[in-house]
Write an enzyme that holds these catalytic residues in place. Structure first.
Site, PDB file in Angstrom:
ATOM      1  N   ASP A 177       0.898  -1.153   0.000  1.00 29.57           N
ATOM      2  CA  ASP A 177       0.000   0.000   0.000  1.00 29.57           C
ATOM      3  C   ASP A 177       0.933   1.198   0.000  1.00 29.57           C
ATOM      4  O   ASP A 177       1.592   1.465   1.011  1.00 29.57           O
ATOM      5  CB  ASP A 177      -0.869  -0.004   1.264  1.00 29.57           C
ATOM      6  CG  ASP A 177      -1.813   1.189   1.297  1.00 29.57           C
ATOM      7  OD1 ASP A 177      -1.398   2.279   0.873  1.00 29.57           O
ATOM      8  OD2 ASP A 177      -2.968   1.023   1.728  1.00 29.57           O
ATOM      9  N   HIS A 178       1.006   1.893  -1.126  1.00 28.88           N
ATOM     10  CA  HIS A 178       2.098   2.868  -1.234  1.00 28.88           C
ATOM     11  C   HIS A 178       1.980   4.012  -0.221  1.00 28.88           C
ATOM     12  O   HIS A 178       2.962   4.670   0.075  1.00 28.88           O
ATOM     13  CB  HIS A 178       2.243   3.380  -2.673  1.00 28.88           C
ATOM     14  CG  HIS A 178       1.229   4.395  -3.088  1.00 28.88           C
ATOM     15  ND1 HIS A 178      -0.031   4.069  -3.492  1.00 28.88           N
ATOM     16  CD2 HIS A 178       1.298   5.739  -3.156  1.00 28.88           C
ATOM     17  CE1 HIS A 178      -0.691   5.175  -3.802  1.00 28.88           C
ATOM     18  NE2 HIS A 178       0.082   6.200  -3.600  1.00 28.88           N
ATOM     19  N   HIS A 203      -5.705   2.735   1.626  1.00 31.03           N
ATOM     20  CA  HIS A 203      -4.912   3.883   2.085  1.00 31.03           C
ATOM     21  C   HIS A 203      -5.493   4.497   3.370  1.00 31.03           C
ATOM     22  O   HIS A 203      -4.786   4.740   4.345  1.00 31.03           O
ATOM     23  CB  HIS A 203      -4.848   4.974   1.015  1.00 31.03           C
ATOM     24  CG  HIS A 203      -4.312   4.492  -0.316  1.00 31.03           C
ATOM     25  ND1 HIS A 203      -3.364   3.513  -0.421  1.00 31.03           N
ATOM     26  CD2 HIS A 203      -4.589   4.870  -1.588  1.00 31.03           C
ATOM     27  CE1 HIS A 203      -3.079   3.309  -1.704  1.00 31.03           C
ATOM     28  NE2 HIS A 203      -3.819   4.119  -2.433  1.00 31.03           N
TER      29      HIS A 203
HETATM   30  C1  BG6 Z   1      -3.995   4.842  -5.951  1.00 29.90           C
HETATM   31  C2  BG6 Z   1      -5.408   4.912  -6.490  1.00 29.90           C
HETATM   32  O1  BG6 Z   1      -3.853   3.739  -5.094  1.00 29.90           O
HETATM   33  O2  BG6 Z   1      -3.708   6.016  -5.231  1.00 29.90           O
HETATM   34  C3  BG6 Z   1      -5.588   6.147  -7.343  1.00 29.90           C
HETATM   35  O3  BG6 Z   1      -5.677   3.752  -7.244  1.00 29.90           O
HETATM   36  C4  BG6 Z   1      -5.184   7.379  -6.589  1.00 29.90           C
HETATM   37  O4  BG6 Z   1      -6.931   6.268  -7.773  1.00 29.90           O
HETATM   38  C5  BG6 Z   1      -3.782   7.201  -5.999  1.00 29.90           C
HETATM   39  O5  BG6 Z   1      -5.204   8.479  -7.480  1.00 29.90           O
HETATM   40  C6  BG6 Z   1      -3.422   8.356  -5.102  1.00 29.90           C
HETATM   41  O6  BG6 Z   1      -2.071   8.236  -4.750  1.00 29.90           O
HETATM   42  P1  BG6 Z   1      -1.242   9.516  -4.335  1.00 29.90           P
HETATM   43  O7  BG6 Z   1       0.075   8.971  -3.885  1.00 29.90           O
HETATM   44  O8  BG6 Z   1      -1.147  10.372  -5.562  1.00 29.90           O
HETATM   45  O9  BG6 Z   1      -2.023  10.182  -3.248  1.00 29.90           O
END
Ligand code: BG6
Length: 514
Positions: free
Chosen positions: A201-202, A264
Protein backbone atom coordinates in the site's frame (compact mmCIF):
# COMPACT_ATOMS: atom_id res chain seq x y z
CA UNK A 1 16.44 28.32 5.06
CA UNK A 2 17.11 26.93 8.54
CA UNK A 3 19.47 23.99 8.53
CA UNK A 4 18.22 20.64 9.70
CA UNK A 5 19.92 19.67 12.95
CA UNK A 6 21.98 16.52 13.19
CA UNK A 7 19.60 13.56 13.36
CA UNK A 8 19.65 11.02 16.11
CA UNK A 9 21.36 7.77 15.16
CA UNK A 10 19.27 5.38 13.09
CA UNK A 11 16.82 3.19 14.94
CA UNK A 12 16.56 -0.52 14.37
CA UNK A 13 13.04 -1.45 13.31
CA UNK A 14 11.14 0.89 11.02
CA UNK A 15 14.28 0.49 10.05
CA UNK A 16 17.49 2.04 9.07
CA UNK A 17 19.58 -1.02 9.67
CA UNK A 18 18.01 -2.83 6.76
CA UNK A 19 20.36 -3.98 4.02
CA UNK A 20 18.93 -4.70 0.60
CA UNK A 21 20.13 -8.07 -0.67
CA UNK A 22 21.41 -8.71 -4.20
CA UNK A 23 18.40 -9.83 -6.19
CA UNK A 24 16.44 -9.71 -9.40
CA UNK A 25 13.04 -8.07 -9.48
CA UNK A 26 10.57 -9.43 -12.01
CA UNK A 27 7.70 -7.07 -12.79
CA UNK A 28 4.59 -8.94 -13.97
CA UNK A 29 2.88 -6.24 -16.00
CA UNK A 30 6.32 -4.86 -16.83
CA UNK A 31 5.10 -2.81 -19.81
CA UNK A 32 2.15 -1.41 -17.86
CA UNK A 33 1.35 1.96 -16.41
CA UNK A 34 2.56 1.38 -12.85
CA UNK A 35 5.91 0.07 -14.06
CA UNK A 36 6.39 3.10 -16.25
CA UNK A 37 5.16 5.78 -13.88
CA UNK A 38 6.30 4.48 -10.53
CA UNK A 39 8.36 1.29 -10.37
CA UNK A 40 11.08 1.97 -12.94
CA UNK A 41 11.51 5.61 -11.85
CA UNK A 42 11.70 4.44 -8.21
CA UNK A 43 14.44 1.93 -9.06
CA UNK A 44 16.32 4.56 -11.01
CA UNK A 45 16.21 6.95 -8.04
CA UNK A 46 17.46 4.21 -5.73
CA UNK A 47 20.33 3.69 -8.18
CA UNK A 48 21.02 7.45 -8.18
CA UNK A 49 21.26 7.36 -4.40
CA UNK A 50 23.62 4.39 -4.59
CA UNK A 51 21.38 2.27 -2.35
CA UNK A 52 20.39 -0.47 -4.80
CA UNK A 53 22.35 -3.64 -4.17
CA UNK A 54 25.45 -3.74 -6.39
CA UNK A 55 24.20 -6.99 -7.91
CA UNK A 56 20.73 -6.19 -9.11
CA UNK A 57 18.55 -6.64 -12.18
CA UNK A 58 14.99 -5.79 -13.10
CA UNK A 59 13.17 -7.96 -15.62
CA UNK A 60 9.93 -6.64 -17.10
CA UNK A 61 7.52 -9.40 -18.05
CA UNK A 62 4.75 -8.45 -20.45
CA UNK A 63 2.61 -9.63 -23.32
CA UNK A 64 4.08 -7.24 -25.84
CA UNK A 65 6.94 -8.31 -28.05
CA UNK A 66 9.91 -6.16 -27.04
CA UNK A 67 13.68 -6.46 -27.02
CA UNK A 68 15.78 -5.53 -23.99
CA UNK A 69 16.79 -2.39 -25.89
CA UNK A 70 13.16 -1.45 -26.52
CA UNK A 71 12.30 -2.03 -22.85
CA UNK A 72 15.22 0.16 -21.83
CA UNK A 73 13.78 2.93 -24.02
CA UNK A 74 10.39 2.35 -22.38
CA UNK A 75 12.03 2.65 -18.95
CA UNK A 76 13.95 5.74 -20.00
CA UNK A 77 10.78 7.40 -21.24
CA UNK A 78 9.06 6.64 -17.93
CA UNK A 79 11.98 8.03 -15.97
CA UNK A 80 12.21 11.16 -18.11
CA UNK A 81 8.52 11.85 -17.57
CA UNK A 82 7.86 10.68 -14.05
CA UNK A 83 11.09 10.53 -12.06
CA UNK A 84 11.30 13.03 -9.21
CA UNK A 85 14.86 13.78 -10.35
CA UNK A 86 15.94 14.33 -13.95
CA UNK A 87 17.67 11.59 -15.87
CA UNK A 88 21.43 11.85 -15.62
CA UNK A 89 23.23 10.36 -18.63
CA UNK A 90 26.06 8.68 -16.71
CA UNK A 91 23.84 7.15 -14.06
CA UNK A 92 21.38 6.04 -16.70
CA UNK A 93 24.11 4.21 -18.62
CA UNK A 94 24.95 2.20 -15.53
CA UNK A 95 21.35 1.61 -14.59
CA UNK A 96 20.11 0.52 -18.00
CA UNK A 97 22.52 -2.39 -18.00
CA UNK A 98 20.45 -3.94 -15.24
CA UNK A 99 17.16 -3.66 -17.18
CA UNK A 100 15.83 -6.67 -19.13
CA UNK A 101 12.60 -7.75 -20.76
CA UNK A 102 10.89 -11.08 -21.19
CA UNK A 103 7.77 -11.60 -23.28
CA UNK A 104 5.10 -13.97 -22.10
CA UNK A 105 1.50 -14.37 -21.07
CA UNK A 106 0.65 -15.20 -17.50
CA UNK A 107 -1.55 -18.17 -18.20
CA UNK A 108 0.98 -19.98 -20.33
CA UNK A 109 3.28 -22.40 -18.48
CA UNK A 110 5.91 -21.90 -21.21
CA UNK A 111 6.25 -18.28 -20.01
CA UNK A 112 7.54 -19.47 -16.66
CA UNK A 113 10.01 -21.91 -18.17
CA UNK A 114 11.33 -19.14 -20.39
CA UNK A 115 11.45 -16.81 -17.40
CA UNK A 116 13.42 -19.32 -15.35
CA UNK A 117 15.94 -19.65 -18.16
CA UNK A 118 16.15 -15.89 -18.57
CA UNK A 119 16.61 -15.33 -14.87
CA UNK A 120 19.44 -17.82 -14.74
CA UNK A 121 21.21 -15.95 -17.55
CA UNK A 122 20.60 -12.57 -15.94
CA UNK A 123 21.74 -13.82 -12.54
CA UNK A 124 24.94 -15.19 -14.05
CA UNK A 125 25.59 -11.95 -15.91
CA UNK A 126 24.89 -9.73 -12.87
CA UNK A 127 26.38 -11.95 -10.16
CA UNK A 128 23.02 -12.42 -8.39
CA UNK A 129 22.84 -15.40 -6.03
CA UNK A 130 19.34 -16.52 -7.03
CA UNK A 131 17.30 -14.14 -4.83
CA UNK A 132 14.11 -13.24 -6.65
CA UNK A 133 11.25 -10.82 -6.13
CA UNK A 134 8.09 -11.13 -8.21
CA UNK A 135 6.03 -7.96 -8.38
CA UNK A 136 2.43 -8.68 -9.40
CA UNK A 137 1.53 -5.39 -11.02
CA UNK A 138 -1.43 -6.97 -12.81
CA UNK A 139 -5.22 -6.71 -12.64
CA UNK A 140 -6.68 -8.59 -9.66
CA UNK A 141 -8.47 -10.93 -12.07
CA UNK A 142 -5.05 -12.29 -13.10
CA UNK A 143 -3.60 -12.67 -9.58
CA UNK A 144 -4.72 -16.20 -9.18
CA UNK A 145 -3.28 -17.41 -12.47
CA UNK A 146 0.02 -15.63 -11.85
CA UNK A 147 0.36 -17.00 -8.33
CA UNK A 148 -0.59 -20.55 -9.24
CA UNK A 149 1.74 -20.62 -12.21
CA UNK A 150 4.57 -19.29 -10.08
CA UNK A 151 4.04 -22.19 -7.74
CA UNK A 152 3.56 -24.81 -10.44
CA UNK A 153 6.72 -23.73 -12.22
CA UNK A 154 8.72 -23.86 -9.00
CA UNK A 155 9.78 -20.23 -9.49
CA UNK A 156 8.22 -19.05 -6.27
CA UNK A 157 9.66 -21.79 -4.12
CA UNK A 158 11.81 -20.69 -1.24
CA UNK A 159 13.53 -23.32 0.86
CA UNK A 160 12.84 -23.15 4.60
CA UNK A 161 16.53 -23.15 5.39
CA UNK A 162 18.93 -20.37 4.47
CA UNK A 163 19.31 -20.03 0.74
CA UNK A 164 18.11 -17.75 -2.00
CA UNK A 165 14.84 -16.02 -1.24
CA UNK A 166 11.68 -15.78 -3.35
CA UNK A 167 9.33 -12.95 -2.41
CA UNK A 168 6.14 -11.79 -4.01
CA UNK A 169 4.75 -8.27 -3.98
CA UNK A 170 1.00 -7.96 -4.43
CA UNK A 171 -0.47 -4.65 -5.56
CA UNK A 172 -3.70 -3.33 -4.14
CA UNK A 173 -6.58 -3.87 -4.31
CA UNK A 174 -6.33 -7.38 -2.89
CA UNK A 175 -9.79 -8.49 -3.97
CA UNK A 176 -13.00 -6.51 -4.38
CA UNK A 177 -14.79 -7.71 -1.25
CA UNK A 178 -14.14 -9.96 1.74
CA UNK A 179 -14.78 -13.18 -0.10
CA UNK A 180 -12.53 -12.44 -3.05
CA UNK A 181 -9.77 -11.15 -0.74
CA UNK A 182 -9.97 -14.38 1.23
CA UNK A 183 -9.72 -16.35 -2.00
CA UNK A 184 -6.64 -14.46 -3.15
CA UNK A 185 -5.05 -14.83 0.26
CA UNK A 186 -5.79 -18.54 0.29
CA UNK A 187 -4.25 -18.88 -3.16
CA UNK A 188 -1.20 -16.99 -1.94
CA UNK A 189 -0.99 -19.22 1.13
CA UNK A 190 -1.02 -22.37 -1.00
CA UNK A 191 2.00 -21.09 -2.92
CA UNK A 192 3.97 -19.01 -0.44
CA UNK A 193 4.59 -18.68 3.25
CA UNK A 194 3.15 -15.47 4.68
CA UNK A 195 6.64 -14.05 5.27
CA UNK A 196 7.31 -14.29 1.53
CA UNK A 197 4.29 -12.12 0.73
CA UNK A 198 4.44 -8.31 0.64
CA UNK A 199 1.03 -6.70 0.12
CA UNK A 200 1.86 -3.19 -0.86
CA UNK A 201 0.00 0.00 0.00
CA UNK A 202 2.10 2.87 -1.23
CA UNK A 203 0.66 5.26 1.37
CA UNK A 204 2.69 3.43 4.01
CA UNK A 205 5.87 4.33 2.15
CA UNK A 206 5.16 8.05 2.31
CA UNK A 207 7.53 9.90 4.66
CA UNK A 208 4.71 11.78 6.29
CA UNK A 209 2.75 8.61 6.98
CA UNK A 210 5.78 7.02 8.64
CA UNK A 211 6.16 10.19 10.63
CA UNK A 212 2.80 9.57 12.33
CA UNK A 213 4.42 6.99 14.60
CA UNK A 214 7.44 9.18 15.27
CA UNK A 215 5.24 12.12 16.10
CA UNK A 216 3.08 10.09 18.45
CA UNK A 217 5.73 7.99 20.16
CA UNK A 218 8.85 10.12 19.80
CA UNK A 219 7.36 13.12 21.61
CA UNK A 220 6.10 13.44 25.13
CA UNK A 221 3.39 16.00 24.57
CA UNK A 222 0.93 14.40 22.17
CA UNK A 223 0.28 10.94 23.53
CA UNK A 224 -1.29 12.03 26.85
CA UNK A 225 -3.88 13.96 24.83
CA UNK A 226 -4.43 11.32 22.17
CA UNK A 227 -7.70 9.85 23.44
CA UNK A 228 -11.40 10.40 24.03
CA UNK A 229 -10.81 12.68 27.00
CA UNK A 230 -9.21 15.39 24.92
CA UNK A 231 -10.00 14.70 21.27
CA UNK A 232 -13.30 16.00 19.96
CA UNK A 233 -13.09 14.38 16.55
CA UNK A 234 -10.64 13.49 13.81
CA UNK A 235 -10.93 14.32 10.10
CA UNK A 236 -9.06 12.30 7.55
CA UNK A 237 -9.13 13.62 4.01
CA UNK A 238 -7.72 12.29 0.76
CA UNK A 239 -8.72 14.87 -1.82
CA UNK A 240 -7.76 14.53 -5.45
CA UNK A 241 -8.07 17.07 -8.25
CA UNK A 242 -7.85 14.65 -11.11
CA UNK A 243 -10.72 12.65 -12.55
CA UNK A 244 -10.32 9.01 -13.43
CA UNK A 245 -8.28 9.71 -16.55
CA UNK A 246 -7.83 6.57 -18.63
CA UNK A 247 -8.61 4.15 -15.81
CA UNK A 248 -12.34 3.70 -16.40
CA UNK A 249 -12.04 -0.05 -16.76
CA UNK A 250 -10.54 -0.38 -13.30
CA UNK A 251 -12.47 2.42 -11.62
CA UNK A 252 -15.90 1.31 -12.77
CA UNK A 253 -15.30 -1.90 -10.85
CA UNK A 254 -13.67 -0.18 -7.90
CA UNK A 255 -15.13 3.19 -6.90
CA UNK A 256 -13.69 5.41 -4.19
CA UNK A 257 -14.48 3.12 -1.26
CA UNK A 258 -12.48 0.20 -2.66
CA UNK A 259 -9.86 2.36 -4.33
CA UNK A 260 -8.87 4.56 -1.39
CA UNK A 261 -10.81 3.87 1.81
CA UNK A 262 -10.33 0.09 2.09
CA UNK A 263 -6.58 0.46 1.87
CA UNK A 264 -4.91 3.88 2.09
CA UNK A 265 -7.36 5.49 4.49
CA UNK A 266 -7.81 2.53 6.83
CA UNK A 267 -4.04 2.11 6.98
CA UNK A 268 -3.48 5.75 7.90
CA UNK A 269 -6.34 5.53 10.38
CA UNK A 270 -4.71 2.50 12.02
CA UNK A 271 -1.48 4.42 12.52
CA UNK A 272 -3.30 7.42 13.94
CA UNK A 273 -5.42 5.36 16.33
CA UNK A 274 -3.25 2.38 17.33
CA UNK A 275 -1.96 1.68 20.81
CA UNK A 276 1.76 2.19 21.40
CA UNK A 277 3.56 -0.94 20.19
CA UNK A 278 5.95 -2.42 22.73
CA UNK A 279 8.63 -2.72 20.06
CA UNK A 280 9.21 -1.70 16.47
CA UNK A 281 9.32 -5.31 15.38
CA UNK A 282 7.20 -5.64 12.21
CA UNK A 283 4.81 -8.14 13.79
CA UNK A 284 4.24 -6.01 16.87
CA UNK A 285 3.50 -2.89 14.87
CA UNK A 286 1.22 -4.83 12.55
CA UNK A 287 -0.57 -6.52 15.47
CA UNK A 288 -1.39 -3.15 16.98
CA UNK A 289 -2.62 -1.74 13.70
CA UNK A 290 -4.83 -4.76 13.25
CA UNK A 291 -6.45 -4.13 16.64
CA UNK A 292 -7.76 -0.80 15.34
CA UNK A 293 -9.39 -2.47 12.34
CA UNK A 294 -10.99 -5.01 14.62
CA UNK A 295 -12.42 -2.26 16.81
CA UNK A 296 -14.09 -0.37 13.96
CA UNK A 297 -17.76 -0.27 14.80
CA UNK A 298 -19.52 -2.47 12.24
CA UNK A 299 -21.86 -0.63 9.92
CA UNK A 300 -25.30 -2.20 9.97
CA UNK A 301 -27.53 -1.55 7.00
CA UNK A 302 -29.40 1.19 8.83
CA UNK A 303 -26.09 2.84 9.91
CA UNK A 304 -24.94 3.00 6.32
CA UNK A 305 -27.84 5.37 5.58
CA UNK A 306 -26.90 7.73 8.39
CA UNK A 307 -23.11 7.33 8.57
CA UNK A 308 -22.07 7.29 4.94
CA UNK A 309 -22.39 9.48 1.88
CA UNK A 310 -21.51 8.45 -1.62
CA UNK A 311 -21.62 10.66 -4.66
CA UNK A 312 -20.40 11.03 -8.19
CA UNK A 313 -18.90 14.04 -9.94
CA UNK A 314 -20.87 15.75 -12.64
CA UNK A 315 -19.45 18.13 -15.23
CA UNK A 316 -17.63 21.16 -13.88
CA UNK A 317 -14.31 22.96 -14.01
CA UNK A 318 -10.70 22.11 -13.31
CA UNK A 319 -8.37 25.12 -13.14
CA UNK A 320 -10.85 27.08 -15.23
CA UNK A 321 -11.22 24.41 -17.93
CA UNK A 322 -14.53 22.66 -18.45
CA UNK A 323 -14.28 18.95 -17.60
CA UNK A 324 -16.79 16.17 -18.17
CA UNK A 325 -18.81 14.46 -15.50
CA UNK A 326 -17.94 10.92 -14.47
CA UNK A 327 -20.64 9.38 -16.63
CA UNK A 328 -19.25 11.18 -19.67
CA UNK A 329 -15.68 9.93 -19.11
CA UNK A 330 -14.42 7.54 -21.77
CA UNK A 331 -15.22 3.95 -20.90
CA UNK A 332 -17.82 4.80 -18.24
CA UNK A 333 -21.43 3.65 -18.61
CA UNK A 334 -23.88 6.52 -19.01
CA UNK A 335 -25.91 5.21 -16.06
CA UNK A 336 -22.94 4.19 -13.91
CA UNK A 337 -23.54 4.23 -10.16
CA UNK A 338 -19.86 4.02 -9.23
CA UNK A 339 -19.03 6.49 -6.48
CA UNK A 340 -16.20 8.98 -6.89
CA UNK A 341 -16.85 10.59 -3.50
CA UNK A 342 -17.14 8.95 -0.10
CA UNK A 343 -17.66 10.47 3.32
CA UNK A 344 -17.99 8.30 6.41
CA UNK A 345 -18.54 8.76 10.10
CA UNK A 346 -16.63 6.03 11.85
CA UNK A 347 -16.20 4.98 15.47
CA UNK A 348 -13.45 2.93 17.02
CA UNK A 349 -15.03 1.10 19.90
CA UNK A 350 -12.18 0.77 22.36
CA UNK A 351 -11.19 2.45 25.61
CA UNK A 352 -9.05 5.11 23.99
CA UNK A 353 -11.48 6.25 21.32
CA UNK A 354 -14.92 5.53 22.77
CA UNK A 355 -17.38 8.08 21.39
CA UNK A 356 -14.89 10.00 19.23
CA UNK A 357 -16.11 10.30 15.65
CA UNK A 358 -13.56 9.87 12.89
CA UNK A 359 -14.74 11.62 9.74
CA UNK A 360 -13.30 10.29 6.53
CA UNK A 361 -13.67 11.79 3.08
CA UNK A 362 -12.07 11.06 -0.23
CA UNK A 363 -12.97 12.01 -3.76
CA UNK A 364 -11.82 12.72 -7.24
CA UNK A 365 -12.33 16.06 -8.96
CA UNK A 366 -12.21 18.22 -5.86
CA UNK A 367 -10.71 21.71 -6.13
CA UNK A 368 -7.39 20.73 -4.63
CA UNK A 369 -5.07 17.77 -4.06
CA UNK A 370 -4.52 17.40 -0.35
CA UNK A 371 -4.19 14.52 2.08
CA UNK A 372 -4.25 15.29 5.76
CA UNK A 373 -5.24 14.09 9.20
CA UNK A 374 -6.69 16.75 11.48
CA UNK A 375 -7.07 16.02 15.17
CA UNK A 376 -9.46 18.51 16.70
CA UNK A 377 -9.23 18.85 20.47
CA UNK A 378 -12.12 19.57 22.80
CA UNK A 379 -13.05 23.12 23.68
CA UNK A 380 -11.59 24.75 26.74
CA UNK A 381 -14.23 25.19 29.46
CA UNK A 382 -16.79 27.89 28.78
CA UNK A 383 -15.41 30.30 31.35
CA UNK A 384 -12.74 33.01 31.18
CA UNK A 385 -11.80 33.61 27.54
CA UNK A 386 -14.34 31.11 26.28
CA UNK A 387 -17.31 32.37 28.29
CA UNK A 388 -19.20 33.81 25.36
CA UNK A 389 -21.03 30.83 23.87
CA UNK A 390 -22.16 32.92 20.94
CA UNK A 391 -18.54 33.47 19.88
CA UNK A 392 -16.60 30.40 21.01
CA UNK A 393 -12.83 30.20 20.78
CA UNK A 394 -11.27 28.34 17.91
CA UNK A 395 -10.46 24.81 19.02
CA UNK A 396 -6.89 23.52 18.94
CA UNK A 397 -6.33 21.46 15.83
CA UNK A 398 -3.25 19.42 15.07
CA UNK A 399 -2.95 18.86 11.34
CA UNK A 400 -0.66 16.28 9.83
CA UNK A 401 -0.24 17.29 6.20
CA UNK A 402 0.58 14.13 4.33
CA UNK A 403 0.75 15.73 0.88
CA UNK A 404 1.50 18.05 -0.79
CA UNK A 405 3.21 20.71 1.35
CA UNK A 406 4.21 17.99 3.81
CA UNK A 407 4.40 19.04 7.41
CA UNK A 408 2.34 19.64 10.48
CA UNK A 409 0.71 22.54 12.19
CA UNK A 410 -0.89 23.18 15.52
CA UNK A 411 -3.57 25.85 15.82
CA UNK A 412 -3.49 27.72 19.13
CA UNK A 413 -5.00 30.87 20.59
CA UNK A 414 -2.84 33.88 21.42
CA UNK A 415 -3.44 37.39 22.68
CA UNK A 416 -3.38 39.95 19.98
CA UNK A 417 -0.93 42.71 21.03
CA UNK A 418 -2.72 45.78 22.37
CA UNK A 419 -4.35 47.21 25.46
CA UNK A 420 -7.46 45.04 25.17
CA UNK A 421 -7.54 41.29 25.66
CA UNK A 422 -8.39 40.06 22.22
CA UNK A 423 -7.78 36.45 21.27
CA UNK A 424 -6.34 35.51 17.95
CA UNK A 425 -5.87 32.06 16.39
CA UNK A 426 -2.34 31.37 15.11
CA UNK A 427 -0.49 28.37 13.78
CA UNK A 428 2.74 26.71 14.80
CA UNK A 429 3.91 25.25 11.56
CA UNK A 430 6.57 22.76 10.50
CA UNK A 431 7.29 22.17 6.82
CA UNK A 432 9.44 19.35 5.58
CA UNK A 433 10.51 21.41 2.58
CA UNK A 434 11.93 24.32 4.52
CA UNK A 435 13.50 22.24 7.28
CA UNK A 436 15.00 19.41 5.28
CA UNK A 437 15.29 21.01 1.85
CA UNK A 438 15.56 17.77 -0.06
CA UNK A 439 12.56 16.40 -1.83
CA UNK A 440 11.29 13.31 -0.03
CA UNK A 441 11.80 9.96 -1.70
CA UNK A 442 8.79 8.49 -3.48
CA UNK A 443 6.90 5.90 -1.48
CA UNK A 444 7.77 3.12 -3.93
CA UNK A 445 11.49 3.74 -3.45
CA UNK A 446 11.27 3.06 0.24
CA UNK A 447 8.98 0.07 -0.16
CA UNK A 448 10.99 -1.67 -2.88
CA UNK A 449 14.09 -1.31 -0.76
CA UNK A 450 12.25 -2.81 2.20
CA UNK A 451 11.29 -5.89 0.20
CA UNK A 452 14.89 -6.33 -0.92
CA UNK A 453 15.87 -6.16 2.75
CA UNK A 454 13.08 -8.47 3.92
CA UNK A 455 11.47 -5.84 6.15
CA UNK A 456 7.68 -6.27 6.11
CA UNK A 457 6.79 -3.56 8.65
CA UNK A 458 5.20 -1.30 6.06
CA UNK A 459 3.29 -4.03 4.25
CA UNK A 460 -0.17 -5.35 4.95
CA UNK A 461 -0.58 -8.70 6.54
CA UNK A 462 -3.24 -11.16 5.46
CA UNK A 463 -5.32 -10.67 8.61
CA UNK A 464 -5.31 -6.88 8.19
CA UNK A 465 -6.47 -7.06 4.57
CA UNK A 466 -9.30 -9.31 5.59
CA UNK A 467 -10.22 -7.22 8.63
CA UNK A 468 -10.54 -4.12 6.49
CA UNK A 469 -12.64 -5.91 3.89
CA UNK A 470 -14.78 -7.37 6.66
CA UNK A 471 -15.61 -3.82 7.73
CA UNK A 472 -15.99 -2.39 4.22
CA UNK A 473 -18.07 -5.14 2.62
CA UNK A 474 -21.36 -4.43 4.48
CA UNK A 475 -21.10 -0.82 3.33
CA UNK A 476 -20.65 -1.96 -0.25
CA UNK A 477 -23.59 -4.33 0.08
CA UNK A 478 -25.88 -1.69 1.52
CA UNK A 479 -24.89 0.75 -1.22
CA UNK A 480 -25.44 -1.88 -3.84
CA UNK A 481 -28.98 -2.34 -2.59
CA UNK A 482 -29.73 1.39 -2.71
CA UNK A 483 -27.56 2.37 -5.68
CA UNK A 484 -30.35 3.23 -8.05
CA UNK A 485 -32.34 5.13 -5.46
CA UNK A 486 -29.80 7.55 -4.15
CA UNK A 487 -26.58 8.84 -5.64
CA UNK A 488 -25.97 12.55 -5.14
CA UNK A 489 -23.94 14.39 -7.73
CA UNK A 490 -21.39 17.13 -7.12
CA UNK A 491 -19.89 19.51 -9.64
CA UNK A 492 -16.34 18.69 -10.67
CA UNK A 493 -14.17 21.30 -8.98
CA UNK A 494 -16.47 21.67 -5.95
CA UNK A 495 -15.96 20.28 -2.45
CA UNK A 496 -18.58 17.58 -2.76
CA UNK A 497 -22.27 17.13 -2.04
CA UNK A 498 -24.24 18.93 0.63
CA UNK A 499 -25.09 15.52 2.15
CA UNK A 500 -21.47 15.26 3.33
CA UNK A 501 -21.78 18.61 5.11
CA UNK A 502 -24.89 17.31 6.84
CA UNK A 503 -23.04 14.17 7.87
CA UNK A 504 -20.34 16.02 9.77
CA UNK A 505 -22.82 18.57 11.10
CA UNK A 506 -24.29 15.77 13.22
CA UNK A 507 -21.37 16.41 15.60
CA UNK A 508 -21.67 20.17 15.30
CA UNK A 509 -18.51 20.20 13.18
CA UNK A 510 -17.70 21.30 9.64
CA UNK A 511 -15.25 19.92 7.13
CA UNK A 512 -11.97 21.73 7.21
CA UNK A 513 -11.27 24.15 4.41
CA UNK A 514 -8.15 22.85 2.71
C1 BG6 B 1 -4.00 4.84 -5.95
C2 BG6 B 1 -5.41 4.91 -6.49
O1 BG6 B 1 -3.85 3.74 -5.09
O2 BG6 B 1 -3.71 6.02 -5.23
C3 BG6 B 1 -5.59 6.15 -7.34
O3 BG6 B 1 -5.68 3.75 -7.24
C4 BG6 B 1 -5.18 7.38 -6.59
O4 BG6 B 1 -6.93 6.27 -7.77
C5 BG6 B 1 -3.78 7.20 -6.00
O5 BG6 B 1 -5.20 8.48 -7.48
C6 BG6 B 1 -3.42 8.36 -5.10
O6 BG6 B 1 -2.07 8.24 -4.75
P1 BG6 B 1 -1.24 9.52 -4.33
O7 BG6 B 1 0.07 8.97 -3.88
O8 BG6 B 1 -1.15 10.37 -5.56
O9 BG6 B 1 -2.02 10.18 -3.25
Amino acid sequence: MPEAPEPNPPIAGLRDTRTPQPCSLVIFGGSGDLAKRKLLPALYNLALDGVLPANFAVVGLGRREMSDAAYRSFAREGIERFSRRPLDATHWQNFERSVYYQRGSLDDPATYQALEKRLQEVEAACGIPGNRIFYLSIPPSLFRTGIEQLRASGLGVQPEAAGPFARVIVEKPVGHDLESAQEINATLARSFREEQVYRIDHYLGKETVQNILVLRFGNAIFEPLWNQKYVDHVQLTVAEEEGIGTRALYYEEAGALRDIVQNHILQVLSLVAMEPPWSLDPEVVRDNKLEVLKCLRPMREEDVETHSVRAQYGAGFHHGDAVPGYRQEEGVESDSTTETYVALKVFIDNWRWAGVPFYIRTAKRLPKRATEVAVQFKDVPHVLFNADRAAPLEPNVLVLRIQPDEGLSLGICTKRPGPRVQLYPVKMDFRYGSTFGDQSAEAYERLLLDVMAGDATLFIRRDAVEASWAWITPVLDAWQASAQRWLPQYDAGSWGPVEADRLIATSGATWRTL
